[in-house]
Design a protein around this motif. Structure first.
Motif, PDB file in Angstrom:
ATOM      1  N   GLN A   1     -28.463  29.969  -4.647  1.00 15.90           N
ATOM      2  CA  GLN A   1     -27.655  30.554  -5.721  1.00 15.90           C
ATOM      3  C   GLN A   1     -27.893  29.805  -7.029  1.00 15.90           C
ATOM      4  O   GLN A   1     -27.978  30.413  -8.100  1.00 15.90           O
ATOM      5  CB  GLN A   1     -26.171  30.506  -5.316  1.00 15.90           C
TER       6      GLN A   1
ATOM      7  N   ILE B   1     -30.638  28.276  -7.890  1.00 18.13           N
ATOM      8  CA  ILE B   1     -31.973  28.643  -8.398  1.00 18.13           C
ATOM      9  C   ILE B   1     -31.902  30.025  -9.061  1.00 18.13           C
ATOM     10  O   ILE B   1     -32.491  30.248 -10.121  1.00 18.13           O
ATOM     11  CB  ILE B   1     -33.024  28.613  -7.262  1.00 18.13           C
ATOM     12  N   ALA B   2     -31.154  30.949  -8.436  1.00 16.79           N
ATOM     13  CA  ALA B   2     -31.035  32.309  -8.995  1.00 16.79           C
ATOM     14  C   ALA B   2     -30.395  32.268 -10.385  1.00 16.79           C
ATOM     15  O   ALA B   2     -30.716  33.073 -11.245  1.00 16.79           O
ATOM     16  CB  ALA B   2     -30.224  33.189  -8.059  1.00 16.79           C
ATOM     17  N   CYS B   3     -29.480  31.310 -10.592  1.00 22.14           N
ATOM     18  CA  CYS B   3     -28.779  31.224 -11.890  1.00 22.14           C
ATOM     19  C   CYS B   3     -29.508  30.336 -12.890  1.00 22.14           C
ATOM     20  O   CYS B   3     -29.047  30.169 -14.015  1.00 22.14           O
ATOM     21  CB  CYS B   3     -27.372  30.662 -11.686  1.00 22.14           C
ATOM     22  N   SER B   4     -30.618  29.718 -12.478  1.00 26.48           N
ATOM     23  CA  SER B   4     -31.256  28.729 -13.344  1.00 26.48           C
ATOM     24  C   SER B   4     -32.089  29.358 -14.454  1.00 26.48           C
ATOM     25  O   SER B   4     -32.314  28.731 -15.490  1.00 26.48           O
ATOM     26  CB  SER B   4     -32.153  27.800 -12.513  1.00 26.48           C
ATOM     27  N   GLY B   5     -32.554  30.584 -14.237  1.00 30.13           N
ATOM     28  CA  GLY B   5     -33.398  31.248 -15.243  1.00 30.13           C
ATOM     29  C   GLY B   5     -34.725  30.538 -15.445  1.00 30.13           C
ATOM     30  O   GLY B   5     -35.357  30.688 -16.483  1.00 30.13           O
TER      31      GLY B   5
ATOM     32  N   ARG C   1     -38.517  29.908 -15.525  1.00 33.30           N
ATOM     33  CA  ARG C   1     -39.675  30.807 -15.617  1.00 33.30           C
ATOM     34  C   ARG C   1     -40.965  29.996 -15.732  1.00 33.30           C
ATOM     35  O   ARG C   1     -40.930  28.778 -15.893  1.00 33.30           O
ATOM     36  CB  ARG C   1     -39.541  31.703 -16.868  1.00 33.30           C
ATOM     37  N   LYS C   2     -42.053  30.724 -15.699  1.00 32.42           N
ATOM     38  CA  LYS C   2     -43.371  30.092 -15.800  1.00 32.42           C
ATOM     39  C   LYS C   2     -43.463  29.266 -17.101  1.00 32.42           C
ATOM     40  O   LYS C   2     -43.028  29.730 -18.164  1.00 32.42           O
ATOM     41  CB  LYS C   2     -44.446  31.167 -15.809  1.00 32.42           C
TER      42      LYS C   2
ATOM     43  N   VAL D   1     -42.356  27.519 -11.899  1.00 31.76           N
ATOM     44  CA  VAL D   1     -42.881  27.143 -13.223  1.00 31.76           C
ATOM     45  C   VAL D   1     -44.397  27.262 -13.303  1.00 31.76           C
ATOM     46  O   VAL D   1     -44.955  27.316 -14.399  1.00 31.76           O
ATOM     47  CB  VAL D   1     -42.457  25.706 -13.650  1.00 31.76           C
TER      48      VAL D   1
ATOM     49  N   ARG E   1     -30.437  25.040 -20.438  1.00 31.16           N
ATOM     50  CA  ARG E   1     -29.165  25.080 -19.701  1.00 31.16           C
ATOM     51  C   ARG E   1     -29.077  23.989 -18.640  1.00 31.16           C
ATOM     52  O   ARG E   1     -30.094  23.494 -18.156  1.00 31.16           O
ATOM     53  CB  ARG E   1     -28.971  26.436 -19.047  1.00 31.16           C
TER      54      ARG E   1
ATOM     55  N   ARG F   1     -22.259  25.977 -15.027  1.00 28.38           N
ATOM     56  CA  ARG F   1     -23.419  26.244 -15.879  1.00 28.38           C
ATOM     57  C   ARG F   1     -23.004  26.112 -17.330  1.00 28.38           C
ATOM     58  O   ARG F   1     -21.935  26.596 -17.720  1.00 28.38           O
ATOM     59  CB  ARG F   1     -23.909  27.661 -15.580  1.00 28.38           C
TER      60      ARG F   1
ATOM     61  N   THR G   1     -26.157  36.455   0.221  1.00 32.16           N
ATOM     62  CA  THR G   1     -27.228  35.483  -0.036  1.00 32.16           C
ATOM     63  C   THR G   1     -28.026  35.223   1.240  1.00 32.16           C
ATOM     64  O   THR G   1     -29.250  35.110   1.209  1.00 32.16           O
ATOM     65  CB  THR G   1     -26.633  34.166  -0.571  1.00 32.16           C
TER      66      THR G   1
ATOM     67  N   HIS H   1     -45.671  35.462 -11.144  1.00 33.15           N
ATOM     68  CA  HIS H   1     -44.663  34.816 -11.994  1.00 33.15           C
ATOM     69  C   HIS H   1     -43.864  35.804 -12.838  1.00 33.15           C
ATOM     70  O   HIS H   1     -42.942  35.395 -13.524  1.00 33.15           O
ATOM     71  CB  HIS H   1     -45.265  33.739 -12.914  1.00 33.15           C
TER      72      HIS H   1
ATOM     73  N   PHE I   1     -33.974  37.008  -5.101  1.00 33.20           N
ATOM     74  CA  PHE I   1     -32.623  36.505  -5.379  1.00 33.20           C
ATOM     75  C   PHE I   1     -31.651  37.661  -5.566  1.00 33.20           C
ATOM     76  O   PHE I   1     -32.031  38.717  -6.085  1.00 33.20           O
ATOM     77  CB  PHE I   1     -32.612  35.646  -6.653  1.00 33.20           C
ATOM     78  N   ASN I   2     -30.410  37.437  -5.196  1.00 40.97           N
ATOM     79  CA  ASN I   2     -29.372  38.434  -5.478  1.00 40.97           C
ATOM     80  C   ASN I   2     -28.533  37.941  -6.663  1.00 40.97           C
ATOM     81  O   ASN I   2     -28.771  36.850  -7.185  1.00 40.97           O
ATOM     82  CB  ASN I   2     -28.493  38.689  -4.246  1.00 40.97           C
TER      83      ASN I   2
ATOM     84  N   GLU J   1     -30.409  37.334 -15.131  1.00 43.81           N
ATOM     85  CA  GLU J   1     -31.323  36.808 -16.149  1.00 43.81           C
ATOM     86  C   GLU J   1     -32.228  37.920 -16.673  1.00 43.81           C
ATOM     87  O   GLU J   1     -32.195  39.034 -16.169  1.00 43.81           O
ATOM     88  CB  GLU J   1     -32.178  35.687 -15.544  1.00 43.81           C
TER      89      GLU J   1
END
Lengths: 251, 200
Positions: A54, A56-60, A62-63, A85, A165, A247, B4, B33, B59-60, B64
């Motif tokens: 969860q 990781i899903a909220c971390s945003g 990206r590459k 990343v 964040r 967060r 989840t 990616h 992910f659920n 984002e």
């Protein structure tokens, strides 16, 4: 009196000198490092993996991002971030404890994750990075062991890039009385016994249970994040509030 | 947490498929990616799928930014196996798509080409002959089950429509809908008329 309060802090339910806490926490983690992963799975019945998912899903993430996995322990989050990343990004696994870092480094190397991960021993209260240099910081089950949490939050805010964040995954307070009783019984009776049985160390797991109770509740931690400068600070409870994911953003 | 857990299980299945069909991920290399967000209208849930070059991540509760966001019902998503259907579904307003169309097409193409050679993988455990026999038997059972299901469905339909008369024929339903629409229009006209008369 005030001066003596400033010079002391909590270590579980005990009160100890501020400058002793870091080394006492270090002793706990030196002691549990080798069995850390298996104990995590046993103690949480594997649910810690879902809590981390969860986060990781909220971390945003990206590459190309530069991510700091603070108090990253044995690298569960780092393993996922390293893939997210890609080659153009970087993940820094930071921990104050070199035993934990060594276990994490061995584990991640065994998984073939070597290209974009750095291992740095660091103190969360004085992070060794320039201002505005990190895209995302995560600290999972680590903040409660930090002596000066306000200093740590300020340090994290300083190194975050604008738009970056911070995610704090940490044990918290459940609002259900029934769940709270079951959880207390489990934490103070079963957990130390499991620690004794598997890791031959009941004291470290007693400290774990006590430190969770001494950690600020959801709202207090949110206020602390806001005081450190974070904006849009919010949290979501998981498993009835046993764990909360906070967060906050830096703009 | 249950959601989840289910998503974690689905991610495991996807990564399993990656190992079972070496060609599965080949088209996805071009879009690695990039994040595909899938909103399932029936469940009011958004999932994010990304291929990192080594594995899938799913992910659920995704909130984002994504490179491509598609919104559709479960039934429509099952039609997406054919990449050429994408534009038709968008035109029919069964599917909303924002962002990179190529990303959705690439995923659609990759999943439609998924072809796991079960006999090959099972042969490691059962031997060539045993695995081939087992896979053929399973295929046979699936075909027979589908046939039986189709016969049962037709028989039930005929029984309900023609013998017991508890359901109606789809054509009758269409006719009923047309009549209802007509009646609705008449009622609206009448309402307008009454309003006009009252306004005088």
């Amino acid at each position: 009196m005030k001066e003596s309060q400033q010079n002391t802090t909590d270590f579980g339910y005990k009160t100890v000198a501020r400058d002793e806490k870091a080394s006492m926490v270090a002793d706990v983690f030196h002691s549990v490092a080798a069995k850390y992963d298996i104990m995590n799975d046993l103690m949480s019945f594997g649910i810690h993996r879902l809590w981390k998912r969860q986060a990781i899903a909220c971390s945003g993430v990206r590459k190309g991002h530069r991510v700091l996995d603070l108090a990253g322990g044995t690298g569960d989050l780092t393993a996922k971030f390293s893939q997210l990343v890609g080659d153009t990004g970087q993940v820094i696994l930071g921990d104050i404890n070199d035993s934990m870092l060594k276990v994490g480094r061995d584990k991640l190397r065994d998984l073939g994750l070597v290209n974009n991960i750095e291992y740095v021993q660091m103190n969360a209260e004085a992070l060794p990075f320039p201002d505005n240099s990190i895209d995302v910081i995560t600290i999972a089950f680590g903040l409660r062991n930090v002596t000066d949490k306000d200093a740590a939050l300020k340090s994290m805010y300083r190194i975050l890039k604008p738009g970056g964040r911070l995610l704090i995954l940490e044990f918290s307070k459940t609002d259900s009385e029934a769940l709270s009783k079951i959880y207390d019984f489990y934490s103070f009776n079963l957990l130390p016994s499991m620690g004794k049985l598997v890791a031959n160390d009941s004291e470290s797991y007693r400290y774990l249970a006590e430190s969770i109770r001494m950690h600020p509740d959801q709202e207090t931690l949110k206020d602390m994040m806001e005081n450190a400068g974070f904006e849009q600070a919010n949290y979501q409870n998981m498993t009835g509030g046993i764990v909360a994911l906070h967060r906050g953003f830096k703009y | 947490m249950i959601k989840t857990l289910l998503v974690a299980a689905a991610e495991r299945v996807l990564n399993g498929a990656l190992n079972l069909d070496p060609h599965f991920a080949a088209p996805l290399k071009k879009v690695q990616h990039k994040v595909l967000a899938i909103e399932i209208r029936d469940w009011q849930q958004t999932f994010a799928l990304t291929y990192t070059g080594q594995s899938f991540m799913l992910f659920n509760n995704f909130q984002e930014q994504s490179d491509c966001h598609i919104s559709a019902s479960i039934a429509t998503l099952s039609e997406l196996k054919e990449p050429s259907q994408l534009t038709r579904l968008i035109r029919q307003e069964k599917l909303d798509l924002e962002g990179d169309l190529h990303l959705a097409q690439t995923y659609s193409q990759s999943f439609s080409n998924l072809d796991i050679d079960w006999a090959e993988h099972l042969s490691e455990y059962l031997g060539d002959a045993g695995a081939q026999q087992l896979v053929q038997q399973i295929k046979h059972v699936i075909t027979r089950t589908k046939k039986a299901d189709s016969i049962l469905s037709n028989t039930t339909q005929e029984l309900c429509q023609d013998e017991l008369k508890v359901t109606i024929h789809p054509l009758e339903m269409t006719q009923f809908k047309a009549h209802t629409r007509e009646l609705k229009q008449h009622a609206a006209q009448l309402e307008q008329r009454i309003n006009q008369l009252l306004a005088r």
